[in-house]
Design a protein around this motif. Structure first.
Motif, PDB file in Angstrom:
ATOM      1  N   LEU A  50      31.226  35.620  37.622  1.00 45.15           N
ATOM      2  CA  LEU A  50      31.645  33.893  38.096  1.00 45.15           C
ATOM      3  C   LEU A  50      31.875  33.807  39.489  1.00 45.15           C
ATOM      4  CD1 LEU A  50      32.917  31.318  36.987  1.00 45.15           C
ATOM      5  CD2 LEU A  50      34.452  32.873  36.848  1.00 45.15           C
ATOM      6  N   GLY A  51      31.629  34.726  39.961  1.00 44.78           N
ATOM      7  CA  GLY A  51      31.656  34.200  41.674  1.00 44.78           C
ATOM      8  C   GLY A  51      30.184  34.228  42.073  1.00 44.78           C
ATOM      9  N   ALA A  52      29.634  34.345  41.106  1.00 47.70           N
ATOM     10  CA  ALA A  52      27.655  34.282  42.008  1.00 47.70           C
ATOM     11  C   ALA A  52      27.153  32.811  41.606  1.00 47.70           C
ATOM     12  CB  ALA A  52      27.364  35.332  41.403  1.00 47.70           C
ATOM     13  N   VAL A  53      27.824  32.315  40.226  1.00 44.49           N
ATOM     14  CA  VAL A  53      27.657  31.396  39.729  1.00 44.49           C
ATOM     15  C   VAL A  53      28.210  30.071  40.842  1.00 44.49           C
ATOM     16  CG1 VAL A  53      28.002  29.079  37.607  1.00 44.49           C
ATOM     17  CG2 VAL A  53      26.654  31.773  37.444  1.00 44.49           C
ATOM     18  N   LEU A  54      29.496  30.557  40.895  1.00 49.91           N
ATOM     19  CA  LEU A  54      30.440  29.692  41.352  1.00 49.91           C
ATOM     20  C   LEU A  54      29.823  28.921  42.976  1.00 49.91           C
ATOM     21  CD1 LEU A  54      33.951  29.970  41.069  1.00 49.91           C
ATOM     22  CD2 LEU A  54      32.875  28.244  39.651  1.00 49.91           C
ATOM     23  N   ALA A  55      29.174  30.478  43.877  1.00 51.76           N
ATOM     24  CA  ALA A  55      28.671  29.754  45.060  1.00 51.76           C
ATOM     25  C   ALA A  55      27.062  29.624  44.927  1.00 51.76           C
ATOM     26  CB  ALA A  55      28.735  32.055  45.137  1.00 51.76           C
ATOM     27  N   GLN A  56      26.373  29.366  44.191  1.00 49.72           N
ATOM     28  CA  GLN A  56      25.436  28.751  43.921  1.00 49.72           C
ATOM     29  C   GLN A  56      25.671  27.413  43.402  1.00 49.72           C
ATOM     30  OE1 GLN A  56      23.383  31.336  40.259  1.00 49.72           O
ATOM     31  NE2 GLN A  56      21.897  31.910  41.700  1.00 49.72           N
ATOM     32  N   ARG A  57      26.598  26.906  43.012  1.00 52.33           N
ATOM     33  CA  ARG A  57      26.604  25.585  42.663  1.00 52.33           C
ATOM     34  C   ARG A  57      27.472  25.717  44.012  1.00 52.33           C
ATOM     35  NH1 ARG A  57      23.477  26.492  39.178  1.00 52.33           N
ATOM     36  NH2 ARG A  57      24.256  26.413  36.793  1.00 52.33           N
TER      37      ARG A  57
END
Length: 101
Positions: A50-57
């Motif tokens: 979730l942290g990875a996806v949030l950072a990507q976005r």
């Protein structure tokens, strides 16, 4: 394991993952040492997806890089499948994991 403890650990892993993406993004712009993709994907694998996806976005970082995107999507898909299996049949999942040892 206590559900509150698990939630706290997952929150910590996701915050660390987000911060690792932030550091990598800043380092990329400054031409400095980068966080290895293996490390970023490893953090996602151990619960920081979730942290990875949030950072990507939010940071627009690692959004077009292949095979990074595909591997992250695979990690998320596996985690979702395990979560669904846990919700539907927790005892079956425990037996399956125990048989792997």
């Amino acid at each position: 394991m206590n559900a509150v403890l698990v939630a706290a650990i997952l929150l910590l892993v996701n915050v660390l993952t987000f911060l690792a993406f932030c550091h990598d993004k800043a380092a990329a712009g400054a031409g400095e040492w980068r966080v290895p993709e293996r490390t970023l994907l490893g953090l996602a694998l151990v619960g920081g997806s979730l942290g990875a996806v949030l950072a990507q976005r939010l940071l627009r970082h690692k959004t077009r890089k292949e095979p990074f995107r595909s591997i992250l999507a695979l990690i998320i898909g596996c985690q979702l499948a395990m979560a669904i299996a846990w919700i539907i049949a927790p005892q079956w999942l425990l037996r399956m994991v125990a048989s792997m040892h």
